[in-house]
Enzyme design. Structure first.
Site, PDB file in Angstrom:
ATOM      1  CB  SER A  49      -0.946  -0.028   1.344  1.00 58.36           C
ATOM      2  OG  SER A  49      -1.488   1.140   1.501  1.00 58.36           O
ATOM      3  CE1 TYR A  61      -4.912  -2.007   4.942  1.00 60.94           C
ATOM      4  CE2 TYR A  61      -3.596   0.033   4.726  1.00 60.94           C
ATOM      5  CZ  TYR A  61      -4.203  -1.118   4.103  1.00 60.94           C
ATOM      6  OH  TYR A  61      -4.305  -1.209   2.563  1.00 60.94           O
TER       7      TYR A  61
END
Length: 173
Positions: A49, A61
Site C-alpha cells: 500500500s 494497517y
C-alpha cells in the site's frame, strides 16, 4: 477517532489486521513458492500500500503494510536464487466495494481522494491488476525486489503539496 491510536486501539483488531495482511502474505508465499522452485521459475507479487512508504494514522494497517514492503525485499533475495522474482504493488485508495461503502457513508470524500495524487483520478481495481500483470510478465523479467506504487502520483504529491513556499499552480485548483 481516539480509539485509532497505538495506546487505545483494539488489540484483537490489530491482530486480525496483521493476520490478514502480513501473515496471509507469508502463508501464501509458503504455499506457492515450492511449486515455482521445482519449475525453476516464477513470479510473486505481494500487495502492499502507499502505507508501505509513509506513516498514516492507521496503527495496525500502516505498519503491517510497511512490513510487507520489507518482506517483499527479503523474499526477493531468498527466492531470487531459485529464479523466482518477487515484487509488490502499493496502491493508494482503490475503488473497491469497501472504499465505495466508506464514500457512500460519508467516511471518505471521493474528491479528496481524487485530488490526493499528482494525477487527479480515482484508482480502479483494473489499474492495480494491470500493474500486477506487468510484474508477472516476461517484460518485467529483470525486475525484482520493488514495491511499485499504483497511486496516481500520491507518494510524489504527499510532501510536495505541503511545501511552505506555496505551490505554483495553487490558484488553478
Amino acid at each position: 477517532n481516539n480509539a485509532n491510536t497505538i495506546l487505545k486501539m483494539d488489540l484483537e483488531e490489530h491482530k486480525r489486521v496483521w493476520d490478514v495482511n502480513y501473515n496471509g502474505t507469508v502463508y501464501s508465499v509458503r504455499a506457492f513458492a515450492p511449486a515455482m522452485e521445482q519449475r525453476k521459475r516464477g513470479a510473486v507479487v505481494t500487495v502492499g500500500s502507499v502505507n508501505s512508504y509513509i506513516q498514516l494514522p492507521l496503527p495496525a494497517y500502516n505498519p503491517s503494510k510497511a512490513a510487507i514492503k520489507r518482506l517483499t525485499e527479503l523474499l526477493c533475495m531468498e527466492l531470487g536464487r531459485k529464479d523466482i522474482r518477487v515484487n509488490g504493488v502499493a496502491p493508494n485508495y482503490t475503488m473497491t466495494p469497501a472504499i465505495k461503502s466508506r464514500i457512500e457513508s460519508g467516511q471518505r470524500d471521493p474528491e479528496n481522494i481524487r485530488k490526493s495524487g499528482a494525477v487527479h483520478m480515482l484508482i480502479e481495481p483494473y489499474h492495480v491488476a494491470n500493474a500486477v500483470s506487468f510484474l508477472i510478465s516476461d517484460e518485467a523479467a529483470a525486475i525484482s525486489g520493488v514495491m511499485l506504487p499504483v497511486d496516481a502520483g500520491y507518494l510524489a504529491a504527499a510532501y510536495y503539496q505541503t511545501y511552505a513556499g506555496g505551490l505554483p499552480w495553487k490558484d488553478e485548483d
